[in-house]
Design a protein around this motif. Structure first.
Motif, PDB file in Angstrom:
ATOM      1  N   ALA A 112      22.936  21.332  17.612  1.00  0.00           N
ATOM      2  CA  ALA A 112      22.870  22.581  16.855  1.00  0.00           C
ATOM      3  C   ALA A 112      21.529  22.753  16.158  1.00  0.00           C
ATOM      4  O   ALA A 112      21.206  23.845  15.711  1.00  0.00           O
ATOM      5  N   ALA A 113      20.739  21.699  16.082  1.00  0.00           N
ATOM      6  CA  ALA A 113      19.455  21.739  15.378  1.00  0.00           C
ATOM      7  C   ALA A 113      18.355  22.257  16.307  1.00  0.00           C
ATOM      8  O   ALA A 113      17.390  21.567  16.613  1.00  0.00           O
ATOM      9  N   LEU A 114      18.489  23.497  16.732  1.00  0.00           N
ATOM     10  CA  LEU A 114      17.603  24.060  17.742  1.00  0.00           C
ATOM     11  C   LEU A 114      16.143  24.115  17.300  1.00  0.00           C
ATOM     12  O   LEU A 114      15.246  23.912  18.103  1.00  0.00           O
ATOM     13  N   GLY A 115      15.878  24.382  16.038  1.00  0.00           N
ATOM     14  CA  GLY A 115      14.504  24.493  15.563  1.00  0.00           C
ATOM     15  C   GLY A 115      13.987  23.234  14.899  1.00  0.00           C
ATOM     16  O   GLY A 115      12.964  23.254  14.229  1.00  0.00           O
ATOM     17  N   TYR A 116      14.682  22.119  15.083  1.00  0.00           N
ATOM     18  CA  TYR A 116      14.326  20.872  14.419  1.00  0.00           C
ATOM     19  C   TYR A 116      12.905  20.435  14.786  1.00  0.00           C
ATOM     20  O   TYR A 116      12.546  20.409  15.956  1.00  0.00           O
ATOM     21  N   THR A 117      12.124  20.098  13.770  1.00  0.00           N
ATOM     22  CA  THR A 117      10.748  19.635  14.006  1.00  0.00           C
ATOM     23  C   THR A 117      10.528  18.227  13.479  1.00  0.00           C
ATOM     24  O   THR A 117       9.404  17.746  13.484  1.00  0.00           O
ATOM     25  N   ILE A 161      28.794  24.654   8.574  1.00  0.00           N
ATOM     26  CA  ILE A 161      27.667  24.867   9.500  1.00  0.00           C
ATOM     27  C   ILE A 161      27.988  24.475  10.946  1.00  0.00           C
ATOM     28  O   ILE A 161      27.097  24.435  11.787  1.00  0.00           O
ATOM     29  N   ARG A 162      29.250  24.133  11.205  1.00  0.00           N
ATOM     30  CA  ARG A 162      29.680  23.736  12.549  1.00  0.00           C
ATOM     31  C   ARG A 162      28.917  22.512  13.059  1.00  0.00           C
ATOM     32  O   ARG A 162      28.569  22.426  14.250  1.00  0.00           O
ATOM     33  N   ASP A 163      28.633  21.592  12.152  1.00  0.00           N
ATOM     34  CA  ASP A 163      27.936  20.365  12.531  1.00  0.00           C
ATOM     35  C   ASP A 163      28.283  19.276  11.527  1.00  0.00           C
ATOM     36  O   ASP A 163      28.663  19.560  10.397  1.00  0.00           O
ATOM     37  N   PRO A 175      25.987  15.413  25.683  1.00  0.00           N
ATOM     38  CA  PRO A 175      25.997  16.856  25.395  1.00  0.00           C
ATOM     39  C   PRO A 175      27.115  17.586  26.134  1.00  0.00           C
ATOM     40  O   PRO A 175      27.458  17.247  27.259  1.00  0.00           O
ATOM     41  N   ASN A 176      27.664  18.575  25.450  1.00  0.00           N
ATOM     42  CA  ASN A 176      28.777  19.339  25.988  1.00  0.00           C
ATOM     43  C   ASN A 176      28.465  20.815  25.762  1.00  0.00           C
ATOM     44  O   ASN A 176      28.270  21.240  24.623  1.00  0.00           O
ATOM     45  N   ASP A 177      28.439  21.594  26.829  1.00  0.00           N
ATOM     46  CA  ASP A 177      28.083  23.007  26.723  1.00  0.00           C
ATOM     47  C   ASP A 177      29.065  23.792  25.858  1.00  0.00           C
ATOM     48  O   ASP A 177      28.672  24.690  25.123  1.00  0.00           O
ATOM     49  N   ALA A 178      30.342  23.464  25.932  1.00  0.00           N
ATOM     50  CA  ALA A 178      31.344  24.186  25.128  1.00  0.00           C
ATOM     51  C   ALA A 178      31.127  23.922  23.643  1.00  0.00           C
ATOM     52  O   ALA A 178      31.198  24.853  22.823  1.00  0.00           O
ATOM     53  N   VAL A 179      30.843  22.685  23.279  1.00  0.00           N
ATOM     54  CA  VAL A 179      30.582  22.355  21.880  1.00  0.00           C
ATOM     55  C   VAL A 179      29.300  23.042  21.418  1.00  0.00           C
ATOM     56  O   VAL A 179      29.254  23.626  20.326  1.00  0.00           O
ATOM     57  N   GLN A 183      29.000  25.624  18.391  1.00  0.00           N
ATOM     58  CA  GLN A 183      28.101  25.376  17.268  1.00  0.00           C
ATOM     59  C   GLN A 183      27.149  26.541  17.032  1.00  0.00           C
ATOM     60  O   GLN A 183      26.788  26.830  15.901  1.00  0.00           O
ATOM     61  N   SER A 184      26.754  27.202  18.085  1.00  0.00           N
ATOM     62  CA  SER A 184      25.818  28.312  17.937  1.00  0.00           C
ATOM     63  C   SER A 184      26.527  29.633  17.657  1.00  0.00           C
ATOM     64  O   SER A 184      25.912  30.695  17.625  1.00  0.00           O
ATOM     65  N   GLY A 185      27.840  29.571  17.467  1.00  0.00           N
ATOM     66  CA  GLY A 185      28.603  30.761  17.100  1.00  0.00           C
ATOM     67  C   GLY A 185      29.188  31.506  18.270  1.00  0.00           C
ATOM     68  O   GLY A 185      29.755  32.582  18.107  1.00  0.00           O
ATOM     69  N   GLY A 186      29.058  30.961  19.466  1.00  0.00           N
ATOM     70  CA  GLY A 186      29.558  31.632  20.669  1.00  0.00           C
ATOM     71  C   GLY A 186      31.004  31.407  20.944  1.00  0.00           C
ATOM     72  O   GLY A 186      31.750  30.792  20.286  1.00  0.00           O
TER      73      GLY A 186
END
Length: 186
Positions: A112-117, A161-163, A175-179, A183-186
């Motif tokens: 879920a941390a898509l923008g993690y730097t 935050i779904r995480d 990794p699981n596409d459904a999870v 997590q991204s609200g979909g």
């Protein structure tokens, strides 16, 4: 010097060395925004993992509870100071590995941390302190209270935050596409 004093000195050296190594790895000492905040409530903010605490801080407290439990089960005869130094070494190792390009990219791609730097040094040191808090709470509290706290520290971020730590580990390892969609609200 007592065993506790030696362990305290060793712990401080380990934390200072971790901070120095993270800095040498290119991690910024504080947020590049130039501020230091106690709490960041936005899970996808560029300031997440840069300040003293955020929604991922509870997972580090959970680390402390888990490390205490596992190290006590495996090494019951070790003095608590040694078990703590082992827990500290594990947490510090994770903070270093977590801030390598491989793991940073893995977080971006699979969690879920898509923008993690990566973390600031300040945040990593705070994460280590959170683990320390969890370790010493686990040492002092009855088992039922430790289990209750771990459940609360996992459920609140899950709801908000779904995480949480459980999903983070799951998504890093398998990794699981459904999870990921959930997590991204979909």
């Amino acid at each position: 010097m007592t065993r506790t004093q030696r362990a305290t000195a060793a712990a401080l050296l380990i934390v200072v060395a971790a901070g120095a190594l993270l800095y040498m790895m290119g991690r910024p000492p504080i947020c590049t925004c130039g501020t230091i905040d106690v709490w960041i409530s936005e899970p996808n903010s560029s300031r997440t993992s840069q300040m003293l605490s955020d929604w991922y801080s509870p997972s580090h407290i959970v680390h402390g509870f888990l490390f205490y439990a596992v190290l006590t089960l495996l090494f019951r005869k070790w003095p608590v100071e040694w078990r703590f130094l082992a827990a500290l070494a594990i947490e510090v190792s994770w903070e270093i590995v977590e801030n390598t390009p491989f793991i940073i990219n893995r977080y971006r791609e699979e969690t879920a941390a898509l923008g993690y730097t990566g973390d600031s040094v300040l945040n990593s040191i705070s994460d280590i302190a959170m683990m320390t808090l969890g370790f010493f709470l686990a040492r002092r509290l009855p088992l039922w209270a430790s289990v209750a706290i771990v459940l609360v520290l996992e459920l609140i971020p899950l709801i908000m935050i779904r995480d949480n730590l459980t999903l983070n580990v799951w998504m890093l390892l398998a990794p699981n596409d459904a999870v990921k969609a959930w997590q991204s609200g979909g």
